[in-house]
Design a protein around this motif. Structure first.
Motif, short mmCIF file in Angstrom:
data_model
loop_
_atom_site.label_atom_id
_atom_site.label_comp_id
_atom_site.label_asym_id
_atom_site.label_seq_id
_atom_site.Cartn_x
_atom_site.Cartn_y
_atom_site.Cartn_z
N GLY A 13 0.78 -1.23 0.00
CA GLY A 13 0.00 0.00 0.00
C GLY A 13 0.81 1.28 0.00
N ARG A 14 2.13 1.20 -0.05
CA ARG A 14 2.98 2.41 -0.06
C ARG A 14 3.46 2.64 -1.50
N PHE A 15 2.86 3.63 -2.13
CA PHE A 15 3.14 3.90 -3.53
C PHE A 15 3.62 5.35 -3.70
N PRO A 16 4.34 5.60 -4.78
CA PRO A 16 4.78 6.97 -5.04
C PRO A 16 3.59 7.90 -5.27
N ASN A 17 3.74 9.15 -4.83
CA ASN A 17 2.75 10.17 -5.10
C ASN A 17 2.78 10.45 -6.60
N LEU A 18 1.64 10.44 -7.24
CA LEU A 18 1.59 10.62 -8.70
C LEU A 18 2.06 12.01 -9.14
N TRP A 30 -1.35 -7.06 -1.07
CA TRP A 30 -0.47 -6.19 -1.86
C TRP A 30 -0.93 -6.12 -3.32
N ILE A 31 -1.53 -7.21 -3.83
CA ILE A 31 -2.00 -7.22 -5.22
C ILE A 31 -3.25 -6.36 -5.36
N THR A 32 -4.18 -6.49 -4.45
CA THR A 32 -5.40 -5.67 -4.55
C THR A 32 -5.07 -4.19 -4.35
N ALA A 33 -4.11 -3.88 -3.47
CA ALA A 33 -3.68 -2.49 -3.29
C ALA A 33 -3.03 -1.97 -4.58
N LEU A 34 -2.24 -2.82 -5.24
CA LEU A 34 -1.59 -2.44 -6.49
C LEU A 34 -2.62 -2.18 -7.58
N VAL A 35 -3.64 -3.01 -7.68
CA VAL A 35 -4.69 -2.81 -8.68
C VAL A 35 -5.39 -1.47 -8.45
N THR A 36 -5.67 -1.15 -7.21
CA THR A 36 -6.31 0.12 -6.88
C THR A 36 -5.42 1.29 -7.28
N TYR A 37 -4.13 1.19 -6.96
CA TYR A 37 -3.18 2.25 -7.32
C TYR A 37 -3.09 2.40 -8.84
N VAL A 38 -3.00 1.30 -9.55
CA VAL A 38 -2.93 1.35 -11.02
C VAL A 38 -4.19 2.00 -11.59
N SER A 39 -5.34 1.75 -10.99
CA SER A 39 -6.58 2.41 -11.42
C SER A 39 -6.45 3.92 -11.31
N SER A 40 -5.80 4.39 -10.24
CA SER A 40 -5.62 5.83 -10.08
C SER A 40 -4.66 6.39 -11.13
N PRO A 87 -4.26 12.37 -15.66
CA PRO A 87 -4.11 12.95 -17.00
C PRO A 87 -2.67 13.01 -17.53
N ARG A 88 -1.67 12.86 -16.66
CA ARG A 88 -0.29 13.06 -17.11
C ARG A 88 0.60 11.85 -16.98
N VAL A 89 0.44 11.06 -15.95
CA VAL A 89 1.36 9.96 -15.67
C VAL A 89 1.15 8.81 -16.63
N LYS A 90 2.25 8.34 -17.23
CA LYS A 90 2.22 7.21 -18.16
C LYS A 90 2.45 5.92 -17.40
N LEU A 91 2.05 4.80 -18.00
CA LEU A 91 2.09 3.51 -17.31
C LEU A 91 2.55 2.41 -18.26
N LEU A 92 3.45 1.57 -17.77
CA LEU A 92 3.94 0.43 -18.54
C LEU A 92 4.08 -0.76 -17.61
N GLY A 147 -4.39 -4.63 -17.00
CA GLY A 147 -5.63 -5.15 -17.55
C GLY A 147 -6.70 -5.33 -16.48
N ARG A 148 -6.30 -5.89 -15.36
CA ARG A 148 -7.25 -6.09 -14.25
C ARG A 148 -7.80 -4.75 -13.77
N ALA A 149 -6.93 -3.74 -13.66
CA ALA A 149 -7.38 -2.42 -13.22
C ALA A 149 -8.34 -1.78 -14.22
N MET A 150 -8.23 -2.20 -15.48
CA MET A 150 -9.12 -1.68 -16.53
C MET A 150 -10.41 -2.50 -16.63
N GLY A 151 -10.53 -3.54 -15.80
CA GLY A 151 -11.74 -4.34 -15.80
C GLY A 151 -11.66 -5.60 -16.64
#
Length: 159
Positions: free
Chosen positions: A65-70, A91-101, A106-111, A121-125
């Motif tokens: 649950g400790r993630f970088p501030n976007l 940790w996986i469910t927390a990661l999915v929630t963070y990836v959803s954010s 509008p600015r942060v890219k994701l890979l 994919g899971r965060a996108m449903g």
């Protein structure tokens, strides 16, 4: 007056596993492997990896649950993992929630790579799960592009 030099590209690597012994001995952590690839790409693109790229690493398995501030990053990179992306580990469910954010930012890219792209994919449903027919797939595989994908890669049917 402010500096006219551009800010460095700030990439946060989220480590989703711990390396096997031989990899651990050589690289110490997955973030170091990912960092080496990202810095090589930056250099190939003409960037100065010392001045133009700033990489941070976070062990998301250990630091649940400790993630970088976007607002403090420009891109987030999710590593691979031996873990199941469809599991309900905290940790996986927390990661999915963070990836959803990240996806709604509008600015942060994701890979993501392997496990990482499944988490995206899971965060996108999307439905993610075990490949019961073939088990783990470790290879280079052609990907057939949909009509939308062909718009992104003109003149290509496959990648």
């Amino acid at each position: 007056m402010g500096s006219s030099s551009p800010s460095p590209l700030r990439i946060a690597i989220l480590e989703c596993d711990h390396p096997l012994p031989k990899t651990l001995a050589k690289y110490k952590r997955y973030g170091a492997i990912s960092s080496a690839f990202l810095l090589a790409g930056a250099k190939a693109a003409g960037l100065d990896e010392e001045k133009d790229v700033e990489i941070s690493m976070r062990d998301v398995v250990k630091d649940v649950g400790r993630f970088p501030n976007l607002e403090d990053v420009d891109a987030v990179f999710l590593t691979g993992s031996k873990h199941d992306s469809f599991a309900s580990d905290p940790w996986i469910t927390a990661l999915v929630t963070y990836v959803s954010s990240i996806l709604s930012h509008p600015r942060v890219k994701l890979l993501g790579v392997c496990f990482g792209h499944q988490i995206i994919g899971r965060a996108m449903g999307a439905s993610v799960g075990r490949n019961d027919a073939q088990g783990w797939e470790v290879s280079v595989t052609d990907i057939s592009l949909t009509p939308e994908g062909q718009k992104l890669f003109p003149g290509r049917d496959k990648l």
